[in-house]
Each structure stands twice: as structure tokens, then as C-alpha cells.
Design a protein around this motif. Structure first.
Motif, PDB file in Angstrom:
ATOM      1  N   PHE A 145       0.858  -1.186   0.000  1.00 44.03           N
ATOM      2  CA  PHE A 145       0.000   0.000   0.000  1.00 44.03           C
ATOM      3  C   PHE A 145       0.893   1.235   0.000  1.00 44.03           C
ATOM      4  N   ALA A 146       0.706   2.102  -0.983  1.00 41.10           N
ATOM      5  CA  ALA A 146       1.474   3.343  -1.077  1.00 41.10           C
ATOM      6  C   ALA A 146       0.671   4.486  -0.476  1.00 41.10           C
ATOM      7  N   TRP A 147       1.359   5.395   0.216  1.00 41.54           N
ATOM      8  CA  TRP A 147       0.663   6.547   0.783  1.00 41.54           C
ATOM      9  C   TRP A 147      -0.054   7.323  -0.317  1.00 41.54           C
TER      10      TRP A 147
ATOM     11  N   ASP B 245      -9.874   9.757   8.349  1.00 43.55           N
ATOM     12  CA  ASP B 245      -9.560   8.365   8.026  1.00 43.55           C
ATOM     13  C   ASP B 245      -9.939   7.998   6.589  1.00 43.55           C
ATOM     14  N   GLY B 246     -10.071   9.007   5.748  1.00 43.86           N
ATOM     15  CA  GLY B 246     -10.391   8.760   4.347  1.00 43.86           C
ATOM     16  C   GLY B 246      -9.153   8.863   3.476  1.00 43.86           C
ATOM     17  N   GLU B 247      -9.338   9.204   2.197  1.00 44.46           N
ATOM     18  CA  GLU B 247      -8.226   9.255   1.259  1.00 44.46           C
ATOM     19  C   GLU B 247      -7.253  10.375   1.623  1.00 44.46           C
ATOM     20  N   GLY B 248      -5.981  10.088   1.510  1.00 44.19           N
ATOM     21  CA  GLY B 248      -4.949  11.093   1.723  1.00 44.19           C
ATOM     22  C   GLY B 248      -4.081  10.792   2.929  1.00 44.19           C
ATOM     23  N   ALA B 249      -2.774  10.985   2.765  1.00 45.47           N
ATOM     24  CA  ALA B 249      -1.837  10.756   3.857  1.00 45.47           C
ATOM     25  C   ALA B 249      -1.837  11.937   4.818  1.00 45.47           C
ATOM     26  N   ASN B 250      -1.612  11.636   6.088  1.00 45.23           N
ATOM     27  CA  ASN B 250      -1.400  12.669   7.091  1.00 45.23           C
ATOM     28  C   ASN B 250      -0.364  12.167   8.090  1.00 45.23           C
TER      29      ASN B 250
ATOM     30  N   MET C 170      -1.362   6.543   6.337  1.00 48.31           N
ATOM     31  CA  MET C 170      -0.870   6.537   4.970  1.00 48.31           C
ATOM     32  C   MET C 170      -2.001   6.823   3.988  1.00 48.31           C
ATOM     33  N   GLY C 171      -3.215   6.464   4.382  1.00 43.33           N
ATOM     34  CA  GLY C 171      -4.376   6.649   3.530  1.00 43.33           C
ATOM     35  C   GLY C 171      -5.404   5.589   3.795  1.00 43.33           C
ATOM     36  N   SER C 172      -6.346   5.434   2.872  1.00 43.32           N
ATOM     37  CA  SER C 172      -7.432   4.488   3.070  1.00 43.32           C
ATOM     38  C   SER C 172      -7.996   4.065   1.724  1.00 43.32           C
TER      39      SER C 172
END
Length: 547
Positions: A119-121, A138-143, A147-149
């Protein structure tokens, strides 16, 4: 072409900094659509020992690099260098000085039992870099935490899902981690990351091994990120007992969404692609030069309907060359080949009149040898005959002759004074407009500035080119003199020009130039008598348009 650029395909900034209220952290925020990227460390803002960090994540299309290598656009491992380039973004804020940034490969996530998760960020859609209001929930996008969802995997945290690590997880060994020191703080970032890229593209025979491409993290060194005592560490603020008791705020770079075409993060491939064909610059052997310097390399180019093709019966195997003096009227090869020399020894013990040539790239073959003037009584013209099979030229079964060329050798002579030569150059095939989808070849004709031909020479022939053995080019945007491609005269020599009997030449991938602008080419020649490159006064202008 000896330069190729691969612009980032994803980037974002992750942070655990406080919002304006100094109560809530922006750890859940995403900044994937912002036009800049940011690294900083703030110590003691919220309280006397508080820590706030910001790090950059950037990813590149290494599959494109692998494809270009397969297609012969870039050379094999060991013959090309890859540079991570990011460009300073001016801000109204303070800029730290005397700091070091780390560029380290991002590590993947694992299940609680240690099983790797492929899984890539994720870059995400956030843009707010001031108040950190674009939270991912907790949705799309790294923080800083995630890493993402995805709908299949759900939310993925950094590192091991059983004991996650906030702020990203990065490799720390020598082949995956690199650094650059900034003195004034406004410098661009340029780091040689060849070892890492070669692992990503999984080139054949790579002894370094391979790792998945999850991009690169950019952050301050551990000693310059803010100090965090073990007693103050949390899941959001990792311990850093060796950290700094001062702030480094703030270093910004342009992101891939920046409006500035040349300021986007990139990996730049550089290599020396110069082909040096001595056919028009051939010298007899002399005691004034070393054995290696006395060697001349001549080329054979097999073009079929405008495309380079390997000779079917040769492929990438050896090809043979013999050299002949002229016939009675000096308009064709004579009947007996002459003795050739390689590295001070006969080419072949049994057949010293034959040199074994080699294949260097599709449709191009070379042969290197030396000839003494006494062997030919200093003839004005000699003939190179390329062939396959047998041990010489003549009625020998299996001999196939491919090409007979002409060479006009010169004698090396001493100079009565230290030369200071000026040149006049012209790009003979320069067009006013080029397409952004083409790779153009520029042909450079050069002569000595004070060259005056005799009446006979002027009457019967065109001006002969002066062969510049060490020439380089640069490309500048006309409107603001921005150096799009500076002279590459360092260790890579990635803007060195090739040469053959017609003069110098180089290839340029026009997709690297922003459309709708005029550009100018500048040339520089190496002057061995003063030990430096001399920029030439001529400029050659053209435009690049879409389509």
C-alpha cells in the motif's frame, strides 16, 4: 540526449503542528493539492518543551524510468546518475539557516504479525497549509498518522498496524538515505540518489537488491528536529532525546501542482552520451602523444530507411576493419592492407592488418586503432573497409564487405606559441519552431574565426568544420534568462556534444521545455591551454509549441 526528467506523480506535506488555537494539532490534515511543500521544526511554542514537526512526502514514476531503460532512452545501470531536484519557494516567513535535510526512502506498512502490506501513501485533496482544516477523517490522503485508506484495505497507519509510528516510516541505511546541507536556507535541493533509483527500477544484476517504490520523505535530521523527552512522547509526538532546543522554521519547496513548470519536484537522469567519431579528426601516431592518445576511433552507422538498425549478420557481435592506402589514382583502396596498432601492439598476431570492431548501440559499430605515418608514407587519404568473416580482404570464402570509407589523416606538430583561438559556430539545421513531442538533433558547424582558405580551397570545396572534441551546450528561456538546462560540465558531462566528420551535434528532448516560450542555445568549448570552459558569444533561438 543525455538528460531526462521525471516529474513527481504525487506529493504532500504531513505535520503534527498546532493550529492557531495552540490546543488542537493538525495531525489529521492533508495538503496533497497545495502548491508548495514544507519542512520545519518548532520547539517550545505551545509550552516550554512542546514539539511541532512538518515533513514532505514525494513520489516519482519509476515505471517510466524502467520503460525508458528497456527502450534504450537511458543507459544501463552504472552509466547514468539520478538526481532528486526540488526548488526553493520564497515565503514571507522566516527561513532557517545552517540546517541539513534528509531524503530517505519511505518504508511500507505491515500487519500486526509483520506481514508486508502493499500500500502506497496517498496524495489526497487537501490544500490548507495554515490552519490545517482539510482533515482526512480516516479517508483518502496521507497525514501524520495515516498513509491513507481504500474501500478494500480500510485505513492504513504508518508502520506496523499493531504498533504504528506517527510521522511516517523511513529507511535509514546508506543506500536509501541521503542528505544535503543548506547554508543560507534558500538553496534548491539537489541530491544524487542513484543507488535508491536503481533499487526501485530493479535493474538486472543490481547487487543492491530491490525495494518497492513508496517514494521519498524529506525532513530535518534527528538532531535538528525538536527535542522530545521520553516522558513527553505520545503516539502523535515521537520521542527524540537528541533533538534540538530551538526552532527551524520554515523551508518550503514548490509542489508538483505549482504553476511554475520548471520548479516542480523531479528526478533528473544524467549521463554522458557523447559519441566521438575521429573520422574527421584522425591523426597519425606520434611520439608527442601517449599510446592511448594515438588511438583513433572511427564509427560505422547502419541506417535503413532513416532508422538505425543492427546489421543482421553482425547483430551486436564483432565486425572487422582493414585499412588501405590509395590506388594508383588515389580514388579507391589499394590491394594490400597495412599494419594496424592497438595500445602499442599489433592488432592481431597472425593478421596484423585486421582490427576487431565492436557494437556500441543499435546500428552503430566502432573500431579503434593507430597508424604510423611511415606505414603509409603519410598519404593524404586512407580507406577503411568494414567486413565480416575470414581474416582479410580478397577472394576469401565467407568475406562480406559492408562499407568502404575515406579518412584524411593529419600529423601532430609542435606549436611555436601558446594558442588563443577564437571560433565561429552555427547550428546549420536550426528551425524557428519545434514541437513539444519531438526529440530534435542540432548540428553545430564550427570554424576558427581567423581561418582564411586558399583560392583553390575556396573554389573547389566547402569550408571544412573544425572538430571541437570537448563542447557543451546550455538552454536558456529568452524572456527572463532562466537557465532551463545549465552547462553540464561537471562529473557527468551530461551536456557534452558528440562529433563526427561533419562537426558537433546533440539531441534535445523538447518535452522538457515549457511550450509557448522562446529559448536560446549557448555553446561552451573546453580550452586545454587555460584549463577551463569558454562560453561562445553566439546564441541560437527557437520556440517550442504544443503539438
Amino acid at each position: 540526449m543525455a538528460i531526462k526528467r521525471y516529474v513527481a506523480d504525487a506529493d504532500t506535506t504531513i505535520t503534527n503542528a498546532f493550529r492557531e488555537n495552540l490546543t488542537t494539532r493538525g495531525s489529521a490534515s492533508n495538503m496533497g493539492r497545495a502548491d508548495s511543500l514544507e519542512v520545519f521544526s518548532i520547539y517550545g511554542q505551545e509550552s516550554s518543551g512542546s514539539s511541532e514537526l512538518s515533513r514532505i512526502l514525494v513520489s516519482f514514476p519509476t515505471s517510466d524510468i524502467a520503460t525508458d531503460r528497456t527502450n534504450g532512452v537511458i543507459p544501463a545501470s552504472g552509466s547514468v546518475s539520478f538526481y532528486l531536484r526540488m526548488f526553493n519557494a520564497e515565503t514571507p516567513f522566516t527561513v532557517p539557516r545552517n540546517f541539513t535535510l534528509v531524503a530517505s526512502a519511505v518504508s511500507g506498512a505491515q500487519l500486526a504479525n509483520g506481514t508486508p502490506i502493499d500500500f502506497a501513501w496517498q496524495e489526497g485533496q487537501g490544500i490548507d497549509m495554515d490552519n490545517y482544516t482539510d482533515v482526512t477523517r480516516d479517508g483518502e490522503g496521507a497525514n501524520w498518522i495515516m498513509m491513507g485508506s481504500s474501500s478494500i484495505t480500510g485505513s492504513i497507519k504508518w508502520g506496523n498496524q499493531g504498533s504504528p509510528t506517527a510521522g511516517g516510516v523511513f529507511f535509514d541505511n546508506i543506500n536509501k538515505t541521503f542528505t544535503q546541507t543548506f547554508d543560507s536556507g534558500v538553496e534548491d535541493l539537489e541530491i544524487n540518489i542513484t543507488n535508491l533509483v536503481e533499487q526501485w527500477v530493479n535493474s538486472a544484476g543490481n547487487v543492491l537488491g530491490t525495494i518497492p517504490n513508496y517514494g521519498i520523505g524529506i525532513f530535518l535530521t534527528g538532531s535538528q528536529e525538536a527535542l522530545v523527552a521520553a516522558s513527553d512522547a505520545t503516539t502523535i509526538v515521537p520521542a527524540n532525546a537528541g533533538g534540538a532546543r530551538r526552532s527551524y522554521y520554515t523551508k518550503k519547496f514548490f509542489a508538483r501542482s505549482s504553476e511554475f513548470f520548471y520548479r516542480r519536484p523531479m528526478i533528473e537522469a544524467r549521463w554522458n552520451s557523447a559519441e566521438k567519431d575521429d573520422r574527421g579528426n584522425f591523426y597519425y601516431s606520434s611520439s608527442l602523444a601517449t599510446a592511448g592518445e594515438n588511438l583513433n576511433t572511427v564509427y560505422l552507422y547502419n541506417y535503413f530507411r532513416g532508422q538505425l538498425r543492427n546489421i543482421p549478420e553482425i547483430g551486436s557481435g564483432p565486425i572487422y576493419v582493414s585499412i588501405f592506402s590509395g590506388s594508383t589514382h588515389d580514388d579507391a583502396p589499394g590491394t594490400e592492407a597495412i599494419t594496424l596498432v592497438v595500445d602499442g601492439a599489433n592488432v592481431q598476431t597472425a593478421v596484423p592488418t585486421v582490427v576487431t570492431g565492436g557494437h556500441i548501440s543499435t546500428g552503430i559499430y566502432t573500431a579503434s586503432f593507430a597508424i604510423t605515418a611511415s606505414s603509409l608514407k603519410a598519404m593524404d587519404t586512407i580507406y577503411d573497409v568494414w567486413f565480416k568473416g575470414g581474416t582479410g580482404i580478397g577472394e576469401i570464402p565467407g568475406i562480406i564487405q559492408y562499407q568502404t570509407g575515406t579518412i584524411e589523416p593529419q600529423k601532430i606538430s609542435l606549436q611555436p606559441q601558446n594558442p588563443s583561438t577564437a571560433f565561429v559556430s552555427n547550428i546549420a539545421n536550426l528551425r524557428p519552431v519545434y514541437s513539444s513531442y519531438e526529440t530534435a538533433r542540432f548540428r553545430v558547424f564550427t570554424r576558427q574565426k581567423n581561418w582564411y582558405p586558399s583560392i583553390y580551397t575556396r573554389a573547389v570545396s566547402s569550408t571544412p568544420p573544425f572538430i571541437v572534441e570537448s563542447g557543451s551546450y546550455a538552454v536558456t528561456r529568452v524572456v527572463d534568462n532562466f537557465k532551463v538546462i545549465p552547462f553540464g560540465t561537471g562529473s557527468n558531462l551530461h551536456t557534452q556534444m558528440s562529433f563526427d566528420v561533419s562537426g558537433s551535434y546533440f539531441d534535445l528532448d523538447m518535452s522538457m521545455l515549457e511550450t509557448g516560450y522562446a529559448y536560446k542555445i549557448k555553446l561552451a568549448f573546453y580550452n586545454g591551454s587555460i584549463g577551463s570552459w569558454q562560453e561562445q558569444p553566439q546564441e541560437f533561438k527557437f520556440r517550442v509549441e504544443e503539438g
